[in-house]
Design a protein around this motif. Structure first.
Motif, short mmCIF file in Angstrom:
data_model
loop_
_atom_site.label_atom_id
_atom_site.label_comp_id
_atom_site.label_asym_id
_atom_site.label_seq_id
_atom_site.Cartn_x
_atom_site.Cartn_y
_atom_site.Cartn_z
N LEU A 174 0.45 -1.52 0.02
CA LEU A 174 0.07 0.27 -0.14
C LEU A 174 1.07 1.40 -0.19
CD1 LEU A 174 -2.59 1.39 0.20
CD2 LEU A 174 -2.63 1.07 2.89
N PHE A 175 1.04 1.91 -0.94
CA PHE A 175 1.96 3.18 -1.02
C PHE A 175 0.99 4.45 -1.76
CE2 PHE A 175 5.16 4.82 -4.43
CZ PHE A 175 5.67 5.49 -3.54
N ASN A 176 0.90 5.63 -0.17
CA ASN A 176 0.29 7.02 -0.09
C ASN A 176 1.11 8.21 -0.95
OD1 ASN A 176 -0.89 9.18 -0.22
ND2 ASN A 176 -0.33 9.39 2.14
N THR A 177 0.65 7.70 -2.33
CA THR A 177 1.73 9.43 -3.16
C THR A 177 1.05 10.48 -2.73
OG1 THR A 177 0.75 8.56 -5.23
CG2 THR A 177 2.58 7.27 -4.46
N MET A 178 2.26 12.09 -3.03
CA MET A 178 0.69 13.05 -3.40
C MET A 178 1.82 13.23 -5.07
SD MET A 178 1.26 15.96 -1.00
CE MET A 178 0.60 15.56 0.30
N THR A 179 0.05 13.92 -5.78
CA THR A 179 0.72 14.38 -7.14
C THR A 179 0.03 15.28 -7.31
OG1 THR A 179 -1.42 13.33 -7.43
CG2 THR A 179 0.25 12.04 -7.53
N LEU A 180 1.08 16.58 -6.86
CA LEU A 180 1.32 18.08 -7.22
C LEU A 180 0.57 18.68 -8.39
CD1 LEU A 180 3.06 19.40 -3.56
CD2 LEU A 180 0.17 18.77 -3.97
N ASN A 181 1.36 18.36 -8.99
CA ASN A 181 1.49 18.42 -10.80
C ASN A 181 1.39 17.68 -11.12
OD1 ASN A 181 4.43 17.76 -10.32
ND2 ASN A 181 4.38 20.00 -9.06
N LYS A 182 1.58 17.84 -13.09
CA LYS A 182 1.95 17.30 -14.08
C LYS A 182 3.02 16.65 -13.64
CE LYS A 182 2.09 17.04 -19.27
NZ LYS A 182 1.93 18.04 -20.21
N LYS A 183 4.26 16.67 -13.39
CA LYS A 183 5.32 15.97 -12.90
C LYS A 183 5.31 14.70 -11.98
CE LYS A 183 9.68 16.46 -11.80
NZ LYS A 183 11.37 17.50 -11.73
N ASP A 184 4.67 14.93 -11.23
CA ASP A 184 4.00 14.22 -9.92
C ASP A 184 3.27 13.00 -10.76
OD1 ASP A 184 5.30 15.50 -8.70
OD2 ASP A 184 3.90 16.43 -7.33
N LYS A 185 2.30 13.30 -11.51
CA LYS A 185 1.49 11.71 -11.61
C LYS A 185 2.25 11.37 -12.94
CE LYS A 185 -2.45 14.65 -11.59
NZ LYS A 185 -3.74 16.17 -12.42
N GLU A 186 2.87 11.79 -13.77
CA GLU A 186 3.79 11.30 -14.76
C GLU A 186 4.55 10.57 -14.12
OE1 GLU A 186 5.82 14.43 -16.75
OE2 GLU A 186 4.30 14.38 -18.40
N ARG A 187 5.06 11.11 -12.98
CA ARG A 187 6.39 9.57 -11.98
C ARG A 187 5.53 9.05 -11.73
NH1 ARG A 187 6.44 11.92 -6.02
NH2 ARG A 187 4.05 11.83 -6.60
N ASN A 188 4.18 8.88 -11.74
CA ASN A 188 3.04 7.86 -11.14
C ASN A 188 2.45 7.10 -11.66
OD1 ASN A 188 3.63 8.87 -8.42
ND2 ASN A 188 1.27 8.73 -7.70
N LEU A 189 2.95 6.87 -13.22
CA LEU A 189 2.75 6.15 -14.43
C LEU A 189 3.69 5.75 -14.58
CD1 LEU A 189 0.69 8.63 -17.13
CD2 LEU A 189 -0.40 6.75 -15.50
N LEU A 190 5.08 6.91 -14.38
CA LEU A 190 6.20 5.05 -14.68
C LEU A 190 6.78 4.57 -13.67
CD1 LEU A 190 8.79 4.70 -16.14
CD2 LEU A 190 10.48 7.21 -14.95
N TYR A 191 5.95 5.17 -12.38
CA TYR A 191 6.14 3.75 -10.64
C TYR A 191 5.42 2.39 -11.19
CZ TYR A 191 5.61 1.77 -6.44
OH TYR A 191 5.72 1.07 -5.41
N ARG A 192 4.52 2.67 -12.10
CA ARG A 192 3.42 1.45 -11.96
C ARG A 192 3.47 0.52 -13.49
NH1 ARG A 192 -3.26 1.63 -12.86
NH2 ARG A 192 -3.70 -0.05 -13.68
N SER A 193 4.47 1.50 -14.25
CA SER A 193 5.00 0.43 -15.20
C SER A 193 6.26 -0.43 -15.20
CB SER A 193 5.52 1.80 -16.54
OG SER A 193 6.52 2.37 -16.10
N ARG A 194 6.68 -0.60 -14.04
CA ARG A 194 7.70 -0.94 -13.24
C ARG A 194 7.08 -2.32 -12.47
NH1 ARG A 194 12.63 1.74 -13.10
NH2 ARG A 194 12.56 3.58 -13.33
N PHE A 195 6.41 -2.99 -12.43
CA PHE A 195 5.87 -3.82 -12.77
C PHE A 195 5.37 -4.53 -13.19
CE2 PHE A 195 5.47 -0.86 -8.88
CZ PHE A 195 5.60 -1.53 -7.33
N THR A 196 5.51 -6.30 -13.40
CA THR A 196 5.28 -7.29 -14.08
C THR A 196 4.22 -7.14 -14.63
OG1 THR A 196 6.26 -8.71 -13.03
CG2 THR A 196 8.29 -7.01 -14.61
#
Length: 220
Positions: A174-196
């Motif tokens: 369970l991972f709690n993240t903060m998305t304050l801007n577009k860069k944060d949202k892109e970071r989270n999408l990249l994070y999701r893509s790292r899982f097989t």
């Protein structure tokens, strides 16, 4: 009790100190509840407890009850630990890792974390701890902020792989993240893509305005 009563009308601060890591830390009565805040955001109880409680609901309280051990990276005042121990009734082992010793003192003095018998609190850096531990966990909760800033290492491949290694099959992150801007949202999408395909990943956006939760199940 007067301060608690007054807090339904206006927040009542009862403790404030500066921490080398988190700078401003405040304990406040707010709407009849003690909360822990940093300079710019809620650290424990209040909105943060609601956020992480939702994440635990997504995983399932009855499922969590059957787990053997839980790891919490980023304890703050311990609201998620209170939810696990008191609301869910989890009786297995809980390990909480918190970098800021001042926060641990506040958690014990004001929120009575030291009264939870199945909790071990460790003053350590989360990155260092996950390198050293030899345990495997059914649930790993990641809730690490310095005010509104999330450390970069949380999103780096080495840390992600190490967390995945420590997670048991059929266990959850369970991972709690903060998305304050577009860069944060892109970071989270990249994070999701790292899982097989060995993982089931779900994102829950717009939880309490700027928070986005991940629940990640290890399938094999």
């Amino acid at each position: 009790m007067l301060k608690k009563f007054l807090s339904y009308f206006i927040p009542v601060n009862i403790y404030k100190r500066n921490s080398a890591i988190n700078k401003t830390l405040e304990v406040t009565w707010n709407n009849g509840q003690l909360v822990l805040d940093s300079k710019s955001t809620n650290y424990s109880y209040g909105s943060l407890q609601r956020i992480l409680r939702k994440g635990l609901h997504y995983i399932g309280f009855e499922r969590i009850k059957k787990f053997d051990n839980v790891l919490v990276l980023g304890v703050a005042g311990g609201s998620v630990i209170k939810t696990i121990a008191n609301e869910i009734g989890f009786k297995g082992r809980i390990t909480g890792v918190e970098l800021d010793a001042d926060v641990i003192t506040i958690a014990n003095d004001y929120f009575k974390l030291n009264e939870i018998p199945n909790l071990t609190l460790i003053n350590d850096d989360a990155f260092e701890f996950v390198l050293k531990t030899k345990e495997k966990y059914d649930l790993i909760i990641i809730d690490i902020f310095q005010d509104t800033v999330m450390p970069n290492f949380l999103f780096e491949e080495f840390f992600i792989n190490r967390i995945n290694f420590l997670l048991k099959v059929n266990g959850f992150i369970l991972f709690n993240t903060m998305t304050l801007n577009k860069k944060d949202k892109e970071r989270n999408l990249l994070y999701r893509s790292r899982f097989t395909e060995d993982y089931s990943v779900r994102m829950y956006p717009k939880v309490e305005d700027h928070n986005e939760l991940f629940t990640i199940k290890k399938l094999q």
